[in-house]
Scaffold this active site. Structure first.
Site, PDB file in Angstrom:
ATOM      1  CB  ALA A  72      -0.910   0.001   1.232  1.00 58.74           C
ATOM      2  CG  ASP A  73       3.369   4.545  -1.335  1.00 55.80           C
ATOM      3  OD1 ASP A  73       4.299   4.152  -0.614  1.00 55.80           O
ATOM      4  OD2 ASP A  73       3.249   5.727  -1.707  1.00 55.80           O
TER       5      ASP A  73
END
Length: 196
Positions: A72-73
Protein backbone atom coordinates in the site's frame (compact mmCIF):
# COMPACT_ATOMS: atom_id res chain seq x y z
CA UNK A 1 -7.59 -19.84 6.04
CA UNK A 2 -5.31 -17.96 3.64
CA UNK A 3 -2.40 -16.10 5.22
CA UNK A 4 -2.57 -12.36 4.75
CA UNK A 5 0.52 -10.17 5.09
CA UNK A 6 0.74 -6.39 5.22
CA UNK A 7 4.04 -5.41 3.58
CA UNK A 8 4.22 -2.12 5.42
CA UNK A 9 5.46 -0.65 8.66
CA UNK A 10 2.62 1.88 8.70
CA UNK A 11 1.03 2.00 12.15
CA UNK A 12 -2.19 3.56 10.85
CA UNK A 13 -2.69 0.82 8.22
CA UNK A 14 -2.10 -1.87 10.84
CA UNK A 15 -4.54 -0.11 13.19
CA UNK A 16 -7.24 -0.02 10.49
CA UNK A 17 -6.88 -3.78 9.86
CA UNK A 18 -6.90 -4.55 13.59
CA UNK A 19 -9.97 -2.40 14.24
CA UNK A 20 -11.79 -4.16 11.38
CA UNK A 21 -10.73 -7.51 12.92
CA UNK A 22 -8.96 -8.63 9.76
CA UNK A 23 -6.31 -11.28 10.61
CA UNK A 24 -2.89 -10.30 9.26
CA UNK A 25 0.84 -10.49 9.77
CA UNK A 26 3.23 -7.61 9.20
CA UNK A 27 6.45 -7.96 7.23
CA UNK A 28 7.91 -4.58 6.42
CA UNK A 29 9.25 -4.18 2.91
CA UNK A 30 12.59 -2.42 2.59
CA UNK A 31 12.04 -1.01 -0.88
CA UNK A 32 13.78 2.32 -1.55
CA UNK A 33 10.94 4.62 -2.63
CA UNK A 34 13.37 7.32 -3.77
CA UNK A 35 14.95 5.01 -6.35
CA UNK A 36 11.56 4.00 -7.74
CA UNK A 37 10.37 7.62 -7.91
CA UNK A 38 13.53 8.56 -9.81
CA UNK A 39 13.31 5.60 -12.20
CA UNK A 40 9.57 6.09 -12.85
CA UNK A 41 9.43 9.89 -12.90
CA UNK A 42 7.22 9.57 -16.00
CA UNK A 43 4.29 8.33 -13.87
CA UNK A 44 1.50 10.57 -12.66
CA UNK A 45 1.22 11.00 -8.88
CA UNK A 46 -1.85 8.70 -9.00
CA UNK A 47 -0.04 5.94 -10.88
CA UNK A 48 3.05 6.35 -8.70
CA UNK A 49 1.02 5.29 -5.63
CA UNK A 50 0.11 2.00 -7.30
CA UNK A 51 3.64 1.46 -8.61
CA UNK A 52 5.08 1.92 -5.10
CA UNK A 53 2.44 -0.35 -3.57
CA UNK A 54 3.28 -3.16 -5.98
CA UNK A 55 7.02 -2.67 -5.51
CA UNK A 56 6.63 -2.96 -1.73
CA UNK A 57 4.57 -6.15 -1.95
CA UNK A 58 6.70 -8.00 -4.50
CA UNK A 59 9.76 -9.05 -2.43
CA UNK A 60 7.60 -10.02 0.55
CA UNK A 61 5.30 -12.01 -1.74
CA UNK A 62 8.18 -13.87 -3.39
CA UNK A 63 9.53 -14.79 0.06
CA UNK A 64 6.07 -15.94 1.24
CA UNK A 65 4.46 -17.56 -1.83
CA UNK A 66 1.66 -19.21 0.16
CA UNK A 67 0.32 -15.87 1.40
CA UNK A 68 -1.60 -12.96 0.00
CA UNK A 69 0.62 -9.90 0.42
CA UNK A 70 -0.68 -6.36 0.44
CA UNK A 71 1.45 -3.43 -0.64
CA UNK A 72 0.00 0.00 0.00
CA UNK A 73 1.17 3.49 -0.71
CA UNK A 74 -0.21 7.00 -0.87
CA UNK A 75 0.98 10.01 -2.80
CA UNK A 76 0.03 13.65 -2.47
CA UNK A 77 -0.58 15.87 -5.47
CA UNK A 78 -0.74 19.65 -5.26
CA UNK A 79 -1.01 21.65 -8.49
CA UNK A 80 0.11 18.61 -10.46
CA UNK A 81 3.27 18.20 -8.35
CA UNK A 82 4.10 14.98 -6.53
CA UNK A 83 5.10 15.97 -3.01
CA UNK A 84 7.31 13.96 -0.66
CA UNK A 85 7.38 13.72 3.11
CA UNK A 86 9.25 16.56 4.74
CA UNK A 87 12.73 15.71 6.05
CA UNK A 88 12.25 17.93 9.12
CA UNK A 89 9.52 19.89 10.87
CA UNK A 90 11.14 23.25 10.03
CA UNK A 91 9.84 22.92 6.45
CA UNK A 92 6.25 22.27 7.53
CA UNK A 93 5.27 25.95 7.70
CA UNK A 94 6.08 26.55 4.04
CA UNK A 95 4.24 23.37 2.99
CA UNK A 96 1.13 24.29 4.98
CA UNK A 97 1.20 27.88 3.73
CA UNK A 98 1.29 26.57 0.16
CA UNK A 99 -1.68 24.30 0.92
CA UNK A 100 -3.74 26.99 2.71
CA UNK A 101 -7.10 27.74 1.07
CA UNK A 102 -6.55 25.19 -1.71
CA UNK A 103 -7.42 21.59 -2.50
CA UNK A 104 -4.96 18.76 -2.88
CA UNK A 105 -5.34 15.10 -3.79
CA UNK A 106 -4.29 12.02 -1.89
CA UNK A 107 -3.91 9.01 -4.18
CA UNK A 108 -4.06 5.59 -2.53
CA UNK A 109 -2.66 2.57 -4.31
CA UNK A 110 -3.17 -1.03 -3.17
CA UNK A 111 -1.64 -4.12 -4.73
CA UNK A 112 -2.37 -7.66 -3.60
CA UNK A 113 0.19 -10.23 -4.73
CA UNK A 114 0.55 -13.99 -4.44
CA UNK A 115 3.82 -15.78 -5.26
CA UNK A 116 5.14 -12.49 -6.65
CA UNK A 117 2.26 -12.00 -9.09
CA UNK A 118 -0.44 -9.32 -8.81
CA UNK A 119 -3.93 -10.73 -8.21
CA UNK A 120 -5.65 -7.38 -7.54
CA UNK A 121 -4.91 -3.69 -7.87
CA UNK A 122 -6.88 -0.71 -6.60
CA UNK A 123 -6.51 3.04 -6.91
CA UNK A 124 -8.60 5.61 -5.06
CA UNK A 125 -8.31 9.39 -4.96
CA UNK A 126 -9.55 11.73 -2.25
CA UNK A 127 -9.64 15.51 -2.59
CA UNK A 128 -9.05 17.49 0.58
CA UNK A 129 -9.92 21.17 0.75
CA UNK A 130 -7.68 23.05 3.16
CA UNK A 131 -9.43 25.99 4.81
CA UNK A 132 -8.01 29.51 4.77
CA UNK A 133 -6.69 29.22 8.32
CA UNK A 134 -5.14 32.16 10.18
CA UNK A 135 -1.46 32.61 10.92
CA UNK A 136 -2.32 32.30 14.62
CA UNK A 137 -3.90 28.89 13.98
CA UNK A 138 -0.86 27.85 11.95
CA UNK A 139 1.49 28.84 14.79
CA UNK A 140 -0.57 26.82 17.27
CA UNK A 141 -0.87 23.86 14.91
CA UNK A 142 2.89 23.73 14.28
CA UNK A 143 3.50 23.80 18.03
CA UNK A 144 1.06 20.95 18.74
CA UNK A 145 1.29 18.65 15.69
CA UNK A 146 4.62 17.06 16.61
CA UNK A 147 5.41 13.82 14.76
CA UNK A 148 2.64 14.40 12.17
CA UNK A 149 4.69 17.17 10.57
CA UNK A 150 7.18 14.68 9.15
CA UNK A 151 5.25 11.40 9.33
CA UNK A 152 2.87 12.27 6.51
CA UNK A 153 3.41 14.04 3.22
CA UNK A 154 0.84 16.74 4.01
CA UNK A 155 2.29 17.51 7.46
CA UNK A 156 -0.94 16.39 9.13
CA UNK A 157 -2.60 13.37 10.69
CA UNK A 158 -6.17 13.57 9.41
CA UNK A 159 -7.39 11.23 12.17
CA UNK A 160 -6.20 13.72 14.81
CA UNK A 161 -5.42 17.42 15.08
CA UNK A 162 -4.94 17.60 11.30
CA UNK A 163 -8.71 17.38 10.78
CA UNK A 164 -8.87 21.04 11.86
CA UNK A 165 -7.02 22.05 8.68
CA UNK A 166 -9.96 21.22 6.41
CA UNK A 167 -13.37 22.57 5.58
CA UNK A 168 -14.31 19.76 3.16
CA UNK A 169 -13.11 16.33 2.11
CA UNK A 170 -14.33 14.53 -1.00
CA UNK A 171 -13.50 10.90 -0.44
CA UNK A 172 -13.58 7.90 1.81
CA UNK A 173 -12.21 8.27 5.36
CA UNK A 174 -10.12 5.10 5.11
CA UNK A 175 -8.70 6.15 1.74
CA UNK A 176 -7.61 9.47 3.27
CA UNK A 177 -5.75 7.45 5.90
CA UNK A 178 -4.06 5.42 3.13
CA UNK A 179 -5.95 2.12 3.22
CA UNK A 180 -9.27 1.99 1.34
CA UNK A 181 -10.86 -0.63 3.58
CA UNK A 182 -14.14 -1.60 1.88
CA UNK A 183 -12.71 -2.66 -1.51
CA UNK A 184 -9.88 -4.45 0.32
CA UNK A 185 -12.32 -6.36 2.54
CA UNK A 186 -14.29 -7.40 -0.55
CA UNK A 187 -11.25 -8.92 -2.26
CA UNK A 188 -10.13 -10.59 0.98
CA UNK A 189 -13.52 -12.30 1.14
CA UNK A 190 -13.02 -13.54 -2.44
CA UNK A 191 -9.63 -15.02 -1.50
CA UNK A 192 -10.67 -16.74 1.71
CA UNK A 193 -9.04 -14.40 4.21
CA UNK A 194 -12.46 -13.25 5.46
CA UNK A 195 -15.74 -15.20 5.54
CA UNK A 196 -18.23 -14.62 2.75
Amino acid sequence: MTRFILASGSQIRADILRQAQIPFETIKSNVDEGVIKAERADLSPRDMALCLAEAKAEPVSIANPDALVLGADQTMELDGDLLDKLPDAALARARLERMRGRPHCLHSGLALLQAGEPVWRHQQTSTLHVRAFSDAFLDQYLEQAGFALTASVGAYAYEGLGAQLFDRVDGDYYAVLGLPLLPLAAVLREHGVLPQ
